[in-house]
Design an enzyme around this catalytic site. Structure first.
Site, PDB file in Angstrom:
ATOM      1  N   SER A  13       0.833  -1.187   0.000  1.00  0.00           N
ATOM      2  CA  SER A  13       0.000   0.000   0.000  1.00  0.00           C
ATOM      3  C   SER A  13       0.869   1.238   0.000  1.00  0.00           C
ATOM      4  O   SER A  13       2.007   1.219   0.506  1.00  0.00           O
ATOM      5  CB  SER A  13      -0.910   0.015   1.233  1.00  0.00           C
ATOM      6  OG  SER A  13      -1.574   1.264   1.362  1.00  0.00           O
TER       7      SER A  13
ATOM      8  N   TYR B 130      -2.447  -0.400  10.585  1.00  0.00           N
ATOM      9  CA  TYR B 130      -2.463  -0.732   9.158  1.00  0.00           C
ATOM     10  C   TYR B 130      -1.172  -0.292   8.474  1.00  0.00           C
ATOM     11  O   TYR B 130      -0.526  -1.065   7.752  1.00  0.00           O
ATOM     12  CB  TYR B 130      -3.678  -0.068   8.498  1.00  0.00           C
ATOM     13  CG  TYR B 130      -3.778  -0.298   7.012  1.00  0.00           C
ATOM     14  CD1 TYR B 130      -4.204  -1.522   6.504  1.00  0.00           C
ATOM     15  CD2 TYR B 130      -3.460   0.710   6.094  1.00  0.00           C
ATOM     16  CE1 TYR B 130      -4.305  -1.738   5.134  1.00  0.00           C
ATOM     17  CE2 TYR B 130      -3.558   0.504   4.727  1.00  0.00           C
ATOM     18  CZ  TYR B 130      -3.982  -0.720   4.256  1.00  0.00           C
ATOM     19  OH  TYR B 130      -4.071  -0.941   2.908  1.00  0.00           O
TER      20      TYR B 130
END
Length: 700
Positions: free
Chosen positions: A577, A590
């Site tokens: 990501s 995250y």
């Protein structure tokens, strides 16, 4: 003894359906119902024909047209466009051009000149066999029960004993013009005969109506099945069993150990094989039998069987009572080398001055007592079909050896078919393989937006794909969708929790058994969470670390183990990501886990390089459409973090990007394909950002 009614072929002809059809449609119908049962003919095998009166598009007069299954078609699924159409008067005129057996192959070049109505479907080598039988409807099938007669040492006597004068017999002759003339001569000399057994080949039957022709085919096969049942009563097949099958789970576990190793040894750079495992009752009966090695050495008899399964199989030396798989693994290199040397010797003994160069010398079929059969080919469908053909060959050997002595195709005849110049020309006309043909991809999170888009992209390039996902309902839907789009041979589903160490190993074992191994791992399974650090609970932190860090570690570790067993390199693509490079507010768990993924990929790139294992990363950002992580709380949480409504997120992310463009799952899939393909063959340890531009995530 089996229930005789259950072993007979059903007569599937439906008068009402057939009555509503045209003559060409009835030919398709007849072909489809014959091909629907592999006891009648195997995939791509056999052919059917009808001689039909039609209006000539040039003269407007009625002419006789031969409709015959074209080259490469399959009876079970053939449609109208699968048939070649030829003028019968021109086919008969070819007899005047025939210069004898030495010039047989040149006759194939005349067939296009006989084409009716500019039909582009190429006529097969069997066209003269149908053309010169003086009956309107002809079936040529390869039934196991008939080939068992055809492959017996005394096949002529057996044919006469079983069928009397109703079905004749002709000695072995390679398909072509000469055999067509033989069939014509037989028919003219035996006007009451309904068909003929071709030695080491198959069955020809005919009739004056489509139904009569079809019924004769079914009745002839059933008569042979019944005769073999009565003759084999009380006899042990293949000399009886000398080995005992291992339990099903053990057989599958051994297949998972051996298939990647065999695959690695028979694959080459850029040309990889795909595997198929069969441990059906028929296979186990054969591989456990006393006469396994003697019969396997004889090879197959029918040309269709031989072309799919090669001169002979490789029998793996294994005693299931001891189940010493490590010894088998250690012996594999020599066993495969010996097979290749034997194949080269066969080529050298049989080649002609104009023979094509020697082809792949590796076995197609591998037989293992107590375990089953492995088959390998350039694609999964061919590997599966090759296995089906060898099961047909097993059935033939069972029948022939129970009533006589089984006889394989003579070595020179086998070679002359395998290296037939006409077969070589057909091979040369085949389309170039797609860029990922022969490769196996394992995609975690495969039922979600990015995962499914990635599977589609890899499937489009010819890869076989294992889609792994924890969501069973979504997995079933994705499997159905991809199977319909790309073919069931190319896709396998596996339910997987990437945090389950045992489950991960089991999933790769499934890939090994279903396809032969794994070449590409796309590690994509993921979750998302958002909360200020003071509100981030330990359970949230651990869940991110378990799925996004530990999960990526487990699936890549198992991939490394499998890649090293195969010894043909490997390819890992992490879906990380933008947040792994650029911090975001209220997403510490995250972002930290995604950063761990990126650094893990770098570490693996260092370890994998010497083994030709490449590891790269794709960093998406703001992939909202189709992405499962945006269907839960994450969407609301991220909107809250930016003080906006959830429906405004996509536009927010688009405007935030440097390129002012939205990012979709297909964009991520394109980057994955680039990294998984040879276009990036000299890249490892790299990161591709697919985020429409974000200065914070520029790699430095």
């Amino acid at each position: 003894m089996p229930d005789t009614n259950a072993t007979r072929l059903a007569n599937l002809w439906d008068d009402a359906r057939a009555a509503a059809m045209s003559e060409p449609e009835r030919l398709v119908y007849r072909s489809n119902i014959l091909g629907s049962d592999k006891r009648v003919t195997n995939y791509g095998g056999g052919n059917t024909s009808s001689k039909i009166m039609q209006k000539d598009p040039l003269t407007g007069t009625e002419v006789e047209v031969l409709w015959v299954k074209g080259s490469g078609g399959d009876s079970a699924s053939i449609k109208l466009d699968g048939f070649a159409t030829l003028y019968m008067d021109k086919l008969r005129a070819l007899k005047g051009l025939y210069r004898g057996l030495a010039y047989e192959d040149e006759m194939v070049g005349y067939l296009p000149h006989c084409t009716f109505n500019l039909n582009p479907r190429a006529a097969s080598i069997d066209t003269p066999l149908h053309a010169y039988v003086p009956r309107a409807y002809v079936d040529h099938m390869h039934p196991d029960a008939i080939i068992a007669i055809a492959a017996a040492k005394d096949s002529q006597a057996l044919t006469s004993r079983i069928f009397g004068d109703e079905i004749g017999w002709l000695p072995w002759k390679r398909p072509g013009f000469e055999l067509g003339l033989w069939l014509e001569k037989f028919c003219l000399e035996n006007p009451s005969a309904k068909g003929v057994v071709l030695e080491s080949h198959g069955l020809f039957t005919w009739g004056d109506t489509p139904k009569a022709c079809y019924s004769t085919t079914i009745d002839t096969i059933n008569k042979a099945i019944g005769w073999f049942e009565s003759e084999a009563r009380g006899k042990s097949a293949f000399g009886g069993a000398v080995a005992t099958s291992l339990p099903a789970d053990d057989r599958r576990a051994i297949a998972a150990q051996l298939m990647p190793r065999i695959r690695g040894m028979i694959s080459q750079q850029g040309v990889r094989k795909l595997g198929h495992f069969d441990d059906s009752d028929a296979v186990l009966e054969f591989v456990n039998s006393r006469h396994l090695r003697d019969l396997a050495a004889l090879g197959t008899s029918c040309p269709d069987h031989f072309l799919r399964t090669k001169i002979r199989p490789l029998v793996i030396d294994f005693d299931p009572a001891k189940a010493d798989v490590d010894t088998v693994i250690a012996a594999l290199p020599k066993a495969l080398d010996d097979y290749r040397a034997g194949y080269q010797a066969y080529y050298d003994r049989c080649k002609h001055a104009d023979s094509p160069a020697v082809r792949d010398p590796n076995a197609v079929v591998y037989l293992m007592p107590g375990v089953g059969m492995f088959t390998f080919a350039a694609d999964k469908a061919t590997a599966r079909i090759s296995g089906e053909f060898y099961v047909n060959a097993i059935n033939v050997m069972r029948g022939a050896s129970s009533v006589s002595t089984y006889v394989g195709l003579p070595e020179q005849e086998a070679f002359d078919i395998e290296y037939w110049l006409l077969e070589e020309a057909k091979l040369q006309r085949m389309p170039k393989p797609k860029s990922l043909a022969g490769q196996i991809a394992f995609v975690t999170g495969g039922a979600g937006g990015i995962g499914k888009a990635t599977a589609v992209r890899l499937l489009r390039e010819g890869a076989c794909v294992v889609i792994a996902d924890i969501d069973e309902a979504a997995l079933a839907t994705a499997h159905d969708e991809l199977g319909k789009a790309f073919g069931k041979d190319f896709v396998r589903p596996v339910r997987l929790d990437v945090t389950d160490e045992t489950g991960v190993a089991s999933a790769y074992a499934d890939s090994a058994v279903e396809f032969g191994g794994t070449d590409i791992l796309v590690s994509n399974a993921g979750i998302s969470s958002s909360a200020p650090i003071e509100d981030t609970e330990l359970a949230m932190w651990n869940r991110n670390m378990d799925i996004l860090a530990k999960g990526y570690f487990l699936v890549s570790r198992e991939a490394f183990r499998l890649f090293k067993q195969q010894q043909i390199g490997g390819n890992i693509v992490f879906i990380a990501s933008k947040n792994g490079l650029a911090a975001s507010p209220n997403a510490a768990a995250y972002c930290t886990a995604k950063a761990a993924e990126i650094h893990l990929a770098r570490c693996l790139a260092l370890e994998g390089a010497e083994h030709q294992i490449r590891v790269n990363t794709v960093n998406p950002d703001a992939v909202l459409r189709g992405s499962k992580i945006w269907t839960g709380e994450w969407r609301e949480q991220r909107a809250a973090a930016y003080s906006m409504q959830p429906d405004d997120l996509e536009e927010h992310y688009r405007k935030r990007s440097m390129l002012k463009r939205s990012v979709f799952p297909e964009d991520i899939a394109e980057a994955v394909y680039f990294l998984a393909s040879d276009m990036s063959a000299k890249s490892t340890g790299n990161i591709i950002n697919v985020d429409a531009g974000n200065a914070q995530s520029f790699t430095r």
